[in-house]
Design an enzyme around this catalytic site. Sequence first.
Site, PDB file in Angstrom:
ATOM      1  N   SER A 158      36.310   4.559 -31.516  1.00  6.87           N
ATOM      2  CA  SER A 158      35.780   4.541 -30.148  1.00  6.87           C
ATOM      3  C   SER A 158      35.962   3.235 -29.383  1.00  6.87           C
ATOM      4  CB  SER A 158      34.293   4.899 -30.154  1.00  6.87           C
ATOM      5  OG  SER A 158      34.139   6.284 -30.284  1.00  6.87           O
ATOM      6  N   LYS A 193      28.137  -1.305 -22.913  1.00  7.25           N
ATOM      7  CA  LYS A 193      28.162   0.146 -23.186  1.00  7.25           C
ATOM      8  C   LYS A 193      26.730   0.663 -23.217  1.00  7.25           C
ATOM      9  CE  LYS A 193      30.133   3.505 -26.502  1.00  7.25           C
ATOM     10  NZ  LYS A 193      30.852   3.679 -27.788  1.00  7.25           N
ATOM     11  N   SER A 241      34.909   6.902 -27.563  1.00  7.75           N
ATOM     12  CA  SER A 241      33.776   7.151 -26.696  1.00  7.75           C
ATOM     13  C   SER A 241      33.500   6.013 -25.716  1.00  7.75           C
ATOM     14  CB  SER A 241      32.534   7.361 -27.558  1.00  7.75           C
ATOM     15  OG  SER A 241      32.178   6.146 -28.206  1.00  7.75           O
TER      16      SER A 241
END
Lengths: 489, 95, 494
Positions: C182, C78, C158
């Site tokens: 998330s 990420k 997210s």
Amino acid sequence: MNSTDSRYIQGSTGPWEIVIGLEVHCQVLSKAKLFSGASTEFGADPNAQVSFIDAAMPGMLPVINKFCVEQAVRTGLGLKAQINLISVFDRKNYFYPDLPAGYQISQYKSPIVGEGEVLIDLPGGETARIGIERLHLEQDAGKSLHDQHPDHSYVDLNRSGIALMEIVSRPDMRSSEEAAAYLKKLRAIVRYLGTCDGNMDEGSMRADVNVSVRKPGAPLGTRCEIKNVNSVRFVAQAIEFEARRQVDVLESGGAIKQETRLFDSRTGETRSMRSKEEAHDYRYFPDPDLLPLVLEQAWVDRIATSLPELPDEKKSRFVAMGLSAYDALVLVAEKEAADYFEAMLKEGAEPKAAANWLNNEYFGRLNKSGLSIVNGPVPAASNATIVNMVGENIISGKIAKDVLDIVWAEGGEPRSLVESRGLKQVTDASAIERAVDNVIAANPDKVAAAKAKPQLAGWFVGQVMKATGGKANPTVVNAIVKNRLGLPE
Amino acid sequence: MSVDKDTVRRIAKLARLALEEDRIEPMVEELNGILAWVEQLKEVDVEGVAPMTSVVEQRLKMRDDIVTEGDNAKALMANAPQGQDHFFVVPKVVE
Amino acid sequence: MSDPTELTLAEARDAVAAKKISSRELTSAFLKAMEAARPLNAYITETPDRALEMAAASDERIAKGQSRPLEGLPLAIKDLFCTKGVRTTAGSHILHNFVPPYESTVSQNLWNAGAVMLGKTNLDEFAMGSSNETSFFGPVISPWRSKNSNAKLVPGGSSGGSAAATSAGMCLASTATDTGGSIRQPAALTGTVGLKPTYGRCSRWGIVAFASSLDQAGPITRTVRDAAIMLKAMAGVDPKDSTSVDTAVPDYEAGLETGVKGLRIGIPSEYRVDGAPLEIDDLWTRAVGWLKSQGAEIVDISLPHTKYALATYYIVAPAEASSNLARYDGVRYGHRAAGTEDLIDLYEKSRAEGFGAEVRRRILIGTYVLSAGYYDAYYLRAQKVRALIARDFSRAFQACDVLLTPATPGPAFGVGDKTADPVAMYLNDVFTVTVNLAGLPGLSVPAGLTAAGLPLGLQLIGKAFDEATVLRAGRAIELAANFSAKPTAWWRAA
Ligand SMILES: [Mg+2]
Ligand SMILES: [Zn+2]
């Protein structure tokens, strides 16, 4: 209190009282910063001592330096203060280029140290108690240089993250002298403790001064905060100027605006700080990157037992040895002076004589040469030997000064110096008698006068001392002169 | 509690976020929407409840006083929008 | 070997160890899949050169018999984890050009275990979002589509890039972070497994901070076993993170198949919300049956403060974020606005240009709730309610070992469907956010499909540092659900 007058300033409407509180930032004497492993050494190249944490790079996290916590506790104990076993680090949020994270990690609601006190010594031998409100640990900010370029400011983060102890006093001071005495005393205490070097030139000790004025007995007036004053003298000057300014404003019908001001050491004036004009809202909240700081009582107790003797206790001990309060105060004011004095005692010097000798002879010479006790040329052992030789009647007080001058200029061991240069006091009565007789024989008129007016005997003593090059023992000379002149002992 | 245009201007200033005048009214509405929704916390009886300071039950870690970083200036300046002689450069600040 | 991008992490590990495939072959296959799947916008930065270099190094180690636990296995990171020498953006304009001179602890742990980096995945800006539509680098498109529809769906957020990449065969597994859901919410929406460990289990050092007291790193994987493997490699105490916890990291994989016999599974009544699709409720009920039939004991539990969790979160998280994001000021790194008049202008314009609408909104909310006169009413009260939420859980765990709940209130929704109403968007995290507030571990496991063919997930919540039990129960659900649906690779045709 007999110094009452100096505590008020006279305005056109009568006397005004000055109310002063100090917030003093002391840099902890640590090798690394409060929350990072970057060095704290003074004078490095720009941004050469900045970890990614100090520069608030994304994702960086603080981890506290245990030594700094210990020093804060130590200082708290030295201030006879409450040590809080649970304290919390908060974020103080504001934007400034030398504050990389946009917040300063500080302690707000729960500081590590609570209430304590400092005793200050006032002229005339009085002492006053100044309350300490708190001591908390926080990060220092970096430095912005505004005078390197016409349109730009340059930012150096070397100081960013250095551990500071902010020591906040109660508004207990009433004159610039008291504020100066407080700052000096605080400096002495942290230096005794070894937690801060107290070096105001290098910024390792800085004072924010809160000043307000009021009519005697009236409630507290609105205060102004004068930021970052970096010498004891400037603190006194800033207070004098600021108090006078406030009185003038009030007496001309104005009101004091609570604000942050800057002290200009060139003009001796304070002025409003433009960058601080905007009202701040620091939005303090507990730093979620850190847990509450929990100390164990046993750990605090261990620190307490390792505390050195502090100026007040040392002073009492010196007075108990027979020193005057004044002499004791002068000696304890600087830790190094007290250490020097005690080193002399270890060499067998009599306390009162040693104190007199230092205060009257050695410190004066150091002052005149612009030297300090640590870089002066005469070791404590040598001064002790000189004082000891006076006590042993080996040399007179006058010769002692000569010996000090020689050791100062050339070095050398005082006893062998006295020996090799023949400075030993003459106590042999027959030699002194001969010298007295010579003076009497040469001055028949003075003899007659002295018989009528016995005080004149002193003149004969002086003449004998001169004739013997100061080496004659003055007590013996005195006795023989009186005997020969037929005066009572 | 709800915010008005002046409050939005004030907090935008505090947060150092430029907010165009025509964005203020919509922002007032957005923020009031969220604030009205969080208003429900008022119902909760929090009498005598200590606020959470940390979800982990642990003592604060402490480091030893050891210098572990060298001169990082070059790496530090590598991302700087403006730098000079290893200083970060910003528009002049008047104190 | 058939398409290696369809392997699970465990299968790939075993294949590489058995020298059935080299790391280079495996890595190349993923790089090709990434290229083909660019329409999904799952990666912000691809690092093919570095990937092949790391793969070559792994192959050498394998040849020498020096394999480490993740040797040669290609992963996606990420873009919130700082990676040394590789641009790290947090999905934001303000960091669009930021190249960290350091590596996050969690990613370093993975490289130390032998893993290969494929690139940095897209995310909501500063991890603020539940649909991956707030990224400066554009939205991530879910690999999933409803039956008989070509409408673009969100992957959740997210960590939408990591979820999409894992689901669509663009990596074996990925790292993600979870502040309010998330990891678990996008995993649920993409038919993948998402594990948010206990707060303090993985180091936060080097992860761009959103809300420090809530943020926690974890994996998104294709199977529960893969999540166990990933967590073992990512977790561990870090002297650089004061909130990381010094407690042993067990071998999660070893205990995975122990089953749930005798395990007390709590069912919190408050997670049955009005208006949630019946399909969610049905799935939840079915799962209770699966666990019961495997010998688990089902316990009814009450978590009375659940309904206040989301509001609490939307005070605490923006407050911390408003402070965490103050460092993005255009002075030391990142975006600086051009042509500014003075310092304040520079700050205000750089930040206004650098942050997107959602981030700006949260900074303003956070600034407001901390400001003088409002702190007690909002922030302090929220932290008290948070303490009550945590207390609910600790009471519940006296009666049960693990909790079973839905992961999300619904399946994936259309791109643009919820962007107009922030509160409607926030409601996506209604089942996940409580876990962050209490710092507990939570696992999202794909357990079924909606009638429209979209994945649904169930959530398991465990006691602090008891990820092992969570994974074990998750494995039981996985076995019973036998979830094998995959998105059709429509992007290859596109
Ligand atoms: Mg202060
Ligand atoms: Zn301070």
